[in-house]
Scaffold this active site. Sequence first.
Site, PDB file in Angstrom:
ATOM      1  N   THR A 173     -15.895 -63.433 -19.131  1.00 52.87           N
ATOM      2  CA  THR A 173     -15.210 -62.349 -19.831  1.00 52.87           C
ATOM      3  C   THR A 173     -13.837 -62.226 -19.194  1.00 52.87           C
ATOM      4  OG1 THR A 173     -17.228 -61.190 -20.355  1.00 52.87           O
ATOM      5  CG2 THR A 173     -15.293 -59.819 -19.981  1.00 52.87           C
ATOM      6  N   ARG A 201     -26.407 -57.712 -30.371  1.00 52.41           N
ATOM      7  CA  ARG A 201     -26.259 -57.200 -28.999  1.00 52.41           C
ATOM      8  C   ARG A 201     -24.778 -56.956 -28.639  1.00 52.41           C
ATOM      9  NH1 ARG A 201     -23.441 -58.751 -24.097  1.00 52.41           N
ATOM     10  NH2 ARG A 201     -24.608 -57.921 -22.354  1.00 52.41           N
ATOM     11  N   VAL A 202     -24.516 -55.825 -28.020  1.00 53.38           N
ATOM     12  CA  VAL A 202     -23.174 -55.507 -27.543  1.00 53.38           C
ATOM     13  C   VAL A 202     -23.270 -55.137 -26.069  1.00 53.38           C
ATOM     14  CG1 VAL A 202     -21.213 -53.936 -27.800  1.00 53.38           C
ATOM     15  CG2 VAL A 202     -22.471 -54.673 -29.826  1.00 53.38           C
ATOM     16  N   GLY A 203     -22.368 -55.675 -25.265  1.00 57.39           N
ATOM     17  CA  GLY A 203     -22.374 -55.372 -23.835  1.00 57.39           C
ATOM     18  C   GLY A 203     -21.437 -54.228 -23.493  1.00 57.39           C
ATOM     19  N   ASP A 204     -20.981 -54.223 -22.259  1.00 60.15           N
ATOM     20  CA  ASP A 204     -20.146 -53.119 -21.766  1.00 60.15           C
ATOM     21  C   ASP A 204     -18.670 -53.254 -22.149  1.00 60.15           C
ATOM     22  OD1 ASP A 204     -20.172 -55.431 -20.030  1.00 60.15           O
ATOM     23  OD2 ASP A 204     -18.930 -54.270 -18.653  1.00 60.15           O
ATOM     24  N   THR A 224     -16.522 -57.001 -15.469  1.00 57.14           N
ATOM     25  CA  THR A 224     -17.191 -58.210 -15.945  1.00 57.14           C
ATOM     26  C   THR A 224     -18.514 -58.342 -15.214  1.00 57.14           C
ATOM     27  OG1 THR A 224     -17.187 -60.622 -15.977  1.00 57.14           O
ATOM     28  CG2 THR A 224     -15.834 -59.575 -14.281  1.00 57.14           C
ATOM     29  N   GLY A 225     -19.536 -58.732 -15.955  1.00 60.23           N
ATOM     30  CA  GLY A 225     -20.850 -58.881 -15.325  1.00 60.23           C
ATOM     31  C   GLY A 225     -21.936 -58.636 -16.343  1.00 60.23           C
ATOM     32  N   GLY A 227     -23.699 -56.875 -18.668  1.00 62.81           N
ATOM     33  CA  GLY A 227     -23.260 -55.685 -19.387  1.00 62.81           C
ATOM     34  C   GLY A 227     -24.258 -54.540 -19.467  1.00 62.81           C
TER      35      GLY A 227
HETATM   36  N1  ASP Z   1     -19.918 -58.003 -19.449  1.00 62.79           N
HETATM   37  C1  ASP Z   1     -20.044 -58.961 -20.501  1.00 62.79           C
HETATM   38  C2  ASP Z   1     -21.196 -58.608 -21.387  1.00 62.79           C
HETATM   39  O1  ASP Z   1     -22.230 -58.193 -20.899  1.00 62.79           O
HETATM   40  C3  ASP Z   1     -20.256 -60.361 -20.009  1.00 62.79           C
HETATM   41  C4  ASP Z   1     -19.382 -60.840 -18.866  1.00 62.79           C
HETATM   42  O2  ASP Z   1     -18.700 -60.043 -18.226  1.00 62.79           O
HETATM   43  O3  ASP Z   1     -19.341 -62.064 -18.615  1.00 62.79           O
HETATM   44  O4  ASP Z   1     -21.086 -58.784 -22.584  1.00 62.79           O
END
Ligand code: ASP
Length: 305
Positions: A173, A201-204, A224-225, A227
């Site tokens: 990300t 699906r939706v992340g953070d 990033t991480g 989510g």
């Molecule tokens: N945070 C992002 C998500 O969960 C993924 C990422 O940071 O690599 O969609």
Amino acid sequence: MKPGIAIHGGAGTIAPSLMTPEKEAAYMLALNNCLAAGYTVLEKGGSALDIVETAVRALEDCELFNAGKGAVFTHDGRHEMDASIMEGKTLMAGAVSGVSNVRNPVQLARAVMEQSQFVLLSGKGAEEFAQTKGLPFEDDAYFYTANRFSQLEELRGSEAVRLDDSPKTKMGTVGCVALDIHGNLAASTSTGGMTNKRYGRVGDSPIIGAGTYANNHTCAISCTGHGEFFIKAVVAYDISCLMEYKGMTLAEACNEVVKNKLVKMGGEGGLIAMDPLGNIELSFNSEGMYRGSQSLGSDAIVGIY
Ligand code: ASP
């Protein structure tokens, strides 16, 4: 006050042993170029919003990172991208989730912020909005990268979704935070999410307060991480709150959330952060995070591990 910029290109299991010198050099070059794109705007007196949008667009256009052109594949073999942007001076924010074929989701997030009465648009509706604003679209071939497709092939038969947690599936990300010469903060994040994700699906990343936050009184944050954990921990806003209500410094607040709270929850990842004085924090609890930062008049610093 030290105006400046910081970028990230994702966090995860990025260890030296898993890298080739060529790959490492390619990432370092890309990080340097994207940082320079944003820094040029900073140097010319551009707004924090322009700085973060410019840097994130450059990161989206680079296929090494999991955003825009390099976005990972969903379970259905598509690309569903999320992005957000926020201005610290006004607390104005814009975001999009699950958009396909939009060349630069960050640009669309900014259009939502500035040209609509909404904060978060999703899927088809967001794409329709992009069309009415004349934003550039690309066909599926533009988003196809052989590397990402093989990552999907590995997971497709399963329910597993994957973050940047194996040497073969290095993703990232992207995000940027900036403090401009006028003393304003901004933050932006953009992602393709997780390989093999499904059910919309939706992340953070497009969630204001979780993956992105900016407030001139406290900080600008891009995460990033994994989510799901970043949403549950409301990471970006939590750091702002620790500063606002508990009087913590930026470093203390980042440390508390990334190295303590998230670790206890099992949430892997990291973030980039700036405060109104121009202090920069690049904090992660994973093995690595693609990152770079530069204060006005100082040298650029980029790192991976
Ligand atoms: N945070 C992002 C998500 O969960 C993924 C990422 O940071 O690599 O969609």
